[in-house]
Design an enzyme around this catalytic site. Structure first.
Site, mmCIF file in Angstrom:
data_model
loop_
_atom_site.group_PDB
_atom_site.id
_atom_site.type_symbol
_atom_site.label_atom_id
_atom_site.label_comp_id
_atom_site.label_asym_id
_atom_site.label_seq_id
_atom_site.Cartn_x
_atom_site.Cartn_y
_atom_site.Cartn_z
ATOM 1 N N GLU A 162 0.840 -1.220 0.000
ATOM 2 C CA GLU A 162 0.000 0.000 0.000
ATOM 3 C C GLU A 162 0.865 1.256 0.000
ATOM 4 O O GLU A 162 0.610 2.204 0.730
ATOM 5 C CB GLU A 162 -0.917 -0.029 1.231
ATOM 6 C CG GLU A 162 -1.620 -1.360 1.379
ATOM 7 C CD GLU A 162 -2.265 -1.583 2.749
ATOM 8 O OE1 GLU A 162 -2.432 -0.605 3.482
ATOM 9 O OE2 GLU A 162 -2.614 -2.725 3.057
ATOM 10 N N CYS A 205 -10.733 0.278 8.105
ATOM 11 C CA CYS A 205 -10.328 1.656 8.390
ATOM 12 C C CYS A 205 -11.098 2.648 7.529
ATOM 13 O O CYS A 205 -11.471 3.724 7.994
ATOM 14 C CB CYS A 205 -8.836 1.809 8.177
ATOM 15 S SG CYS A 205 -8.253 1.229 6.583
HETATM 16 ZN ZN LIG Z 1 -8.458 2.743 4.937
#
Ligand SMILES: [Zn+2]
Length: 657
Positions: free
Chosen positions: A318, A414
């Site tokens: 990421e 998240c």
């Molecule tokens: Zn996230």
């Protein structure tokens, strides 16, 4: 450059009346907060189990069982509470919702340890392993989200219990961490607590919290890498197997932050860290740290950001990769990372007084953040590709992380609550107030109470953005016998053409100042003023810097801040075979009845056809042929809302003669 506590107008003083944003914002209270509450409590059968509330109950001794979920599962509740806080500030108090939140806060208090420690993963699983794995443990990350949530809830309700809980936690952190001998010299593997500590300092005035935030920034990446040293210790337990062979740049700890010049590593971590660096630079008037922030911002938005305002081009870890490496169909571009970019940009814009930061804040909010949520509020994107071929998004491939439809929830959840808190607090991005000046950064219809100098005033903004460059500001003095004073800065967006401003004031004259820092200035006077701002935002073709290999020979479509895309349901499949001549006329058409009202764009283009090709011919010398066709594009933020699991593409091939 000292931080000005008044620069952000409290969101409780801003009522958003904007139809573009409210169709999403209204979902926060109606759909997202109740839905997420059910998820946190494991009440939904067709959604991945969260176990979040259950973990708190086990930690509190109310339930028995094992910890389940990600190591940072507690943050799901923190982000839910923060969204509730912002929602209550923005929409007004709500007894029923507060009862749920107060109950959750009681539970958090019961789970908190006598010394202030609060992290159910370690409380349940390994109390003796506290702070022993800062690389992966996320205790400080979780603490930061608890602090941000507690501040939001306190500001909305005035209730202190949650704030007191996180102050006890903050006090514990101040005892445990620091540069003194005998203290832990570590820092967070995932930056976030720095942001929480700054907010906690601003609301309590307790300087230790600010000092600890500064300490975490100052010590990061200094000397032998803390995380590499930590993992050699006998009491270190690896949590994530993929972090064997840990690369410190993943957590921006490869060198001291003062020496970092490029955006590196995990994109959310990076932009949270940079936001905190901006906070600390502002609080301490630290010009060197601010200059680092400017350098990192420049690298991030000018060489490593997608046209949609997303960051983190590698699906693996990421993370950022290298300048101009922006692949469109296997990128990560996490929703949270664009939120973090907006947070960083807002801080930089406020500190430097440079309106151009808000060009990128607006880009991130209007494109990637809104793309991250379905128009019914019941689905979310974690990853935001700019090109999707659903059949190729297969498990166990380099595109396994790319989803071609929004998901109901995620094991690592998240993004959904992060989007909810951002929508609920969108008001914070609209204005910036400094001494005798009020700056308008985003054109979002709203009614705002504030003051300039001694004069209380109300600003009503009626905006047609993002569809048309028409904005009316009506500013009224609300102080008895006092006239408006100070000046109003109006951001000149990078895409605005022929910007004009006309002013009506009951003084019978208009006063118009110059343009500076990307703002046009108006001197305020009289009891009341009406300011009409107009600019053209014609649909246009945009090219990428030729060094962006993925976009070479391609164009994207934009109108104002909105990026557009082609979708399969309107244009058929194999969208990679579409070509367009950028001299072609783009026709704009407003559609009242689609997607809550939207402009769609038409253009004439061509598409490769299948003449001479069949299932047994993969390669051949035959000439390609093209068919003339008309294509229609919709805003990228809306993709996948009409039909699911279809192709989508942002960058279209250009016919170059
Ligand atoms: Zn996230």
């Amino acid at each position: 450059m000292k931080y000005n506590a008044n620069s952000t107008i409290p969101i409780s003083d801003i009522r958003i009346t904007d139809s573009f944003f409210n169709k999403y914002r209204d979902l926060v209270g109606k759909v997202i907060i109740p839905y997420q509450w059910d998820v946190l409590n494991d009440r939904l059968e067709d959604v991945e189990t969260s176990h979040c509330i259950e973990n708190f109950k086990i930690a509190a001794g109310i339930s028995k069982g094992e910890y389940k979920g990600a190591v940072f599962q507690d943050t799901d509740l923190a982000k839910w509470l923060e969204a509730v806080g912002f929602y209550l500030s923005s929409y007004g108090r709500d007894e029923k919702l507060e009862k749920l939140a107060d109950g959750a806060i009681d539970l958090i208090e019961k789970a908190q340890q006598p010394d202030g420690y609060l992290d159910t993963y370690f409380i349940i699983n390994a109390p003796e392993k506290r702070w022993k794995n800062l690389q992966e443990g996320h205790e400080l990350y979780t603490a930061g989200h608890m602090m941000e949530a507690a501040v939001a809830y306190f500001e909305a309700t005035g209730k202190r219990k949650f704030l007191d809980i996180v102050c006890r936690l903050g006090d514990l952190l101040c005892d445990v961490f620091g540069s003194e001998d005998g203290k832990c010299h570590g820092y967070p593997g995932h930056p976030e607590v720095e942001l929480g500590l700054v907010k906690l300092y601003r609301v309590t005035g307790k300087e230790e919290y600010l000092k600890l935030a500064k300490h975490f920034i100052d010590i990061r990446g200094v000397g032998d890498n803390y995380f590499l040293e930590e993992e050699k210790r006998p009491d270190f337990d690896r949590i994530f197997p993929e972090f064997n062979d840990y690369d410190p740049s993943y957590s921006q700890s490869h060198k001291p932050v003062y020496e970092q010049t490029t955006a590196e590593g995990h994109a959310v971590r990076a932009a949270y860290l940079y936001s905190a660096m901006a906070d600390v630079a502002a609080e301490y008037g630290d010009k060197k740290l601010l200059s680092c922030c400017e350098t990192l911002w420049d690298d991030m938005v000018h060489r490593r950001m997608y046209i949609t305002g997303s960051i983190g081009s590698s699906g693996f870890l990421e993370r950022f990769t290298t300048d101009y490496d922006l692949p469109n169909d296997c990128n990560y571009s996490e929703s949270c990372a664009s939120i973090a970019l907006a947070m960083f940009g807002k801080r930089m814009g406020e500190i430097t007084h440079d309106a151009s930061y808000f060009d990128e804040v607006e880009r991130a909010l209007y494109n990637t953040v809104l793309s991250g949520i379905a128009m019914d509020g019941k689905g979310f994107f974690y990853v935001n590709p700019l090109e999707v071929w659903p059949d190729a998004c297969m498990e166990h491939t380099s595109r396994a992380h790319v989803k071609s439809e929004r998901q109901k929830w995620f094991g690592v959840a998240c993004c959904p609550p992060n989007i909810a808190r951002t929508l609920a607090s969108i008001g914070q991005y609209i204005f910036c107030r400094r001494d005798d000046e009020l700056d308008v950064n985003l054109f979002i219809s709203s009614e705002t109470r504030t003051s300039l100098g001694e004069c209380d005033l109300v600003v009503r903004m009626e905006s047609r953005m993002p569809w048309e460059g028409k904005v009316r500001l009506i500013i009224d003095s609300k102080s008895e016998g006092m006239e408006l004073t100070g000046k109003l800065g109006i951001r000149v967006p990078y895409y605005a053409e022929n910007m004009g401003i006309s002013i009506e004031s009951n003084m019978g004259r208009t006063l118009f100042d110059n343009e500076e820092h990307g703002y046009k200035y108006i001197l305020l006077n009289g009891k009341s003023m009406t300011i009409d701002i107009s600019f053209d935002i014609p649909a246009r073709f945009i090219h990428a810097n030729p060094l962006v290999r993925a976009d070479a020979g391609k164009v994207a479509l934009m109108k104002g801040p909105l990026v557009y895309c082609l979708e399969e349901e309107d244009n058929g499949d194999n969208l990679s075979s579409v070509f367009v001549d950028t001299d072609t006329v783009i026709t704009e058409e407003y559609q009242e009845d689609i997607l809550g009202g939207t402009y769609r764009l038409y253009f004439e283009g061509r598409q490769l056809n299948m003449d001479g090709w069949d299932n047994h011919c993969l390669y051949g010398t035959q000439k390609i042929s093209l068919t003339d066709r008309r294509f229609v594009a919709y805003p990228y933020c809306y993709w996948g809302n009409r039909e699911r699991n279809k192709e989508m593409i942002v960058w279209i091939k250009e016919m170059i003669r």
